[in-house]
Design a protein around this motif. Structure first.
Motif, PDB file in Angstrom:
ATOM      1  N   ASN A 208       0.846  -1.253   0.002  1.00  0.00           N
ATOM      2  CA  ASN A 208      -0.029   0.005   0.048  1.00  0.00           C
ATOM      3  C   ASN A 208       0.786   1.426  -0.120  1.00  0.00           C
ATOM      4  O   ASN A 208       0.598   2.339  -0.701  1.00  0.00           O
ATOM      5  N   LEU A 209       1.824   1.419   0.750  1.00  0.00           N
ATOM      6  CA  LEU A 209       2.822   2.309   0.810  1.00  0.00           C
ATOM      7  C   LEU A 209       3.464   2.772  -0.650  1.00  0.00           C
ATOM      8  O   LEU A 209       3.737   3.749  -0.957  1.00  0.00           O
ATOM      9  N   VAL A 210       3.979   1.739  -1.071  1.00  0.00           N
ATOM     10  CA  VAL A 210       4.671   1.634  -2.405  1.00  0.00           C
ATOM     11  C   VAL A 210       3.655   2.060  -3.462  1.00  0.00           C
ATOM     12  O   VAL A 210       3.938   3.173  -4.145  1.00  0.00           O
ATOM     13  N   LEU A 211       2.283   1.894  -3.563  1.00  0.00           N
ATOM     14  CA  LEU A 211       1.537   2.344  -4.284  1.00  0.00           C
ATOM     15  C   LEU A 211       1.114   3.656  -4.080  1.00  0.00           C
ATOM     16  O   LEU A 211       0.921   4.558  -5.158  1.00  0.00           O
ATOM     17  N   MET A 212       1.019   4.138  -2.879  1.00  0.00           N
ATOM     18  CA  MET A 212       0.771   5.505  -2.507  1.00  0.00           C
ATOM     19  C   MET A 212       2.044   6.491  -3.247  1.00  0.00           C
ATOM     20  O   MET A 212       2.012   7.645  -3.660  1.00  0.00           O
ATOM     21  N   MET A 213       3.233   5.870  -2.734  1.00  0.00           N
ATOM     22  CA  MET A 213       4.438   6.647  -3.240  1.00  0.00           C
ATOM     23  C   MET A 213       4.627   6.797  -4.668  1.00  0.00           C
ATOM     24  O   MET A 213       5.034   7.815  -5.126  1.00  0.00           O
ATOM     25  N   THR A 214       4.120   5.716  -5.481  1.00  0.00           N
ATOM     26  CA  THR A 214       4.620   6.056  -6.854  1.00  0.00           C
ATOM     27  C   THR A 214       3.213   6.721  -7.523  1.00  0.00           C
ATOM     28  O   THR A 214       3.377   6.791  -8.726  1.00  0.00           O
ATOM     29  N   GLY A 215       2.258   6.872  -6.938  1.00  0.00           N
ATOM     30  CA  GLY A 215       0.985   7.766  -7.314  1.00  0.00           C
ATOM     31  C   GLY A 215       0.049   6.821  -7.816  1.00  0.00           C
ATOM     32  O   GLY A 215      -0.727   7.124  -8.588  1.00  0.00           O
ATOM     33  N   LEU A 216       0.148   5.414  -7.820  1.00  0.00           N
ATOM     34  CA  LEU A 216      -0.913   4.548  -8.501  1.00  0.00           C
ATOM     35  C   LEU A 216      -1.949   4.663  -7.444  1.00  0.00           C
ATOM     36  O   LEU A 216      -3.082   4.031  -7.888  1.00  0.00           O
ATOM     37  N   THR A 218      -4.088   7.269  -5.125  1.00  0.00           N
ATOM     38  CA  THR A 218      -4.260   8.556  -5.016  1.00  0.00           C
ATOM     39  C   THR A 218      -5.129   8.884  -3.752  1.00  0.00           C
ATOM     40  O   THR A 218      -5.287  10.046  -3.262  1.00  0.00           O
ATOM     41  N   ASP A 219      -6.133   7.979  -3.173  1.00  0.00           N
ATOM     42  CA  ASP A 219      -6.773   8.126  -2.047  1.00  0.00           C
ATOM     43  C   ASP A 219      -5.646   8.376  -0.666  1.00  0.00           C
ATOM     44  O   ASP A 219      -4.616   8.090  -0.850  1.00  0.00           O
ATOM     45  N   MET A 220      -6.435   8.983   0.357  1.00  0.00           N
ATOM     46  CA  MET A 220      -5.594   9.545   1.375  1.00  0.00           C
ATOM     47  C   MET A 220      -4.927   8.362   2.151  1.00  0.00           C
ATOM     48  O   MET A 220      -3.750   8.395   2.346  1.00  0.00           O
ATOM     49  N   PHE A 221      -5.579   7.248   1.997  1.00  0.00           N
ATOM     50  CA  PHE A 221      -5.168   5.806   2.860  1.00  0.00           C
ATOM     51  C   PHE A 221      -4.483   4.971   1.819  1.00  0.00           C
ATOM     52  O   PHE A 221      -4.721   3.541   2.174  1.00  0.00           O
ATOM     53  N   GLY A 222      -4.707   5.234   0.420  1.00  0.00           N
ATOM     54  CA  GLY A 222      -4.304   4.092  -0.462  1.00  0.00           C
ATOM     55  C   GLY A 222      -5.438   3.186  -0.671  1.00  0.00           C
ATOM     56  O   GLY A 222      -6.566   3.573  -0.684  1.00  0.00           O
ATOM     57  N   LEU A 223      -4.974   1.702  -0.412  1.00  0.00           N
ATOM     58  CA  LEU A 223      -6.039   0.631  -0.618  1.00  0.00           C
ATOM     59  C   LEU A 223      -6.756   0.676   0.593  1.00  0.00           C
ATOM     60  O   LEU A 223      -7.704   0.046   0.477  1.00  0.00           O
TER      61      LEU A 223
END
Length: 293
Positions: A208-216, A218-223
């Motif tokens: 989840n952190l990787v997806l948020m950092m890469t912009g994949l 965009t939600d506040m808490f990702g997945l």
């Protein structure tokens, strides 16, 4: 937010290999101002009178109350309570700092606290002897992190900070009551489930952190949004609550086995780590629920 599980308090009886001292209660050991245990004299055997002592002096010594854990330098529940209170006091002081600065600076302090707290959590976890200064420094940095996080989320969802505090205290109280009643214990089977769930939770968090950092994401808490976020949040709170059970078990074992008094700092560190984790999971779950309204 730091490590989610602190090292357990040493549970081996004080005096076994590793501590370099004799077990508490060893025959012949005496504590100044306390009633002595049985005295072994190489010549006279059991009960021989110590040299240069009158009968009146002996009687006065035996009339003294028996030495307790605090007198012999052993860990006690009171030690753990006092040192945990000190950690939480420093944590609250750190959190208060973020209330008197601008929002931009509070956000920066949150990042500094998160990174610094994570580093010190690792240092304290792998350090052989507890360091009160490093443990209190960890608490202060986590205070900056929690204060900044709470200020941001409370600005978006008013009242969520107070709700998270109440929720954390409630979970802690219920967990402690269940532990004291013997209804919940850290059994081998429960520990196995905990470790499996922790590994799964950790992997999900990393992805989840990787997806948020890469912009994949965009939600506040990702997945961690919608019903998935709620389910993951409930699981995480359950894991944190069981981590409290493990902390209580470790403290109980340390006190009963006569661990050195300095390891009460280890116990206080463990409780602080778990309470920080529990608070973060609760406030995140509340924010997810409020965001879905």
């Amino acid at each position: 937010m730091g490590a989610t599980q602190a090292p357990p308090v040493p549970q081996a009886p004080y005096g076994q290999a590793g501590y370099g001292q004799q077990p508490y209660g060893q025959y012949g050991q005496q504590v100044p101002g306390r009633a002595p245990g049985p005295v072994i004299d190489p010549q006279g055997g059991w009960g021989s009178q110590p040299q240069n002592m009158t009968n009146e002096q002996l009687q006065q010594m035996y009339n003294q109350p028996a030495a307790g854990p605090a007198d012999t330098g052993r860990m006690t529940y009171d030690d753990v309570i006092v040192k945990t209170a000190a950690c939480l006091g420093v944590l609250l002081a750190g959190a208060a700092v973020t209330l008197f600065v601008s929002m931009g600076l509070a956000s920066m302090l949150m990042i500094v606290g998160a990174l610094g707290g994570f580093v010190l959590a690792l240092v304290n976890t792998f350090k052989k002897q507890p360091s009160p200064a490093l443990i209190l420094a960890y608490a202060g940095l986590e205070g900056l992190f929690l204060g900044g996080l709470t200020r941001i989320l409370d600005g978006m969802f008013p009242g969520v900070g107070l709700q998270a505090v109440i929720g954390t205290l409630s979970v802690f109280t219920v967990t402690l009551v269940l532990f004291k009643s013997g209804k919940v214990r850290a059994t081998p089977k429960a520990m196995k489930f905990f470790m499996i769930a922790m590994i799964g939770y950790a992997l999900f968090s990393v992805v989840n952190l990787v997806l948020m950092m890469t912009g994949l994401q965009t939600d506040m808490f990702g997945l961690r949004s919608g019903w998935v976020g709620v389910a993951i949040g409930i699981l995480a709170i359950g894991l944190a609550a069981f981590s409290l059970i493990m902390d209580f078990t470790s403290i109980e074992a340390g006190v009963q086995s006569g661990a050195p008094q300095r390891f009460s700092w280890t116990a206080a560190f463990g409780l602080t780590v778990t309470l920080v984790w529990l608070y973060v999971e609760i406030i995140r779950l509340l924010a997810i629920l409020r965001g879905d309204e």
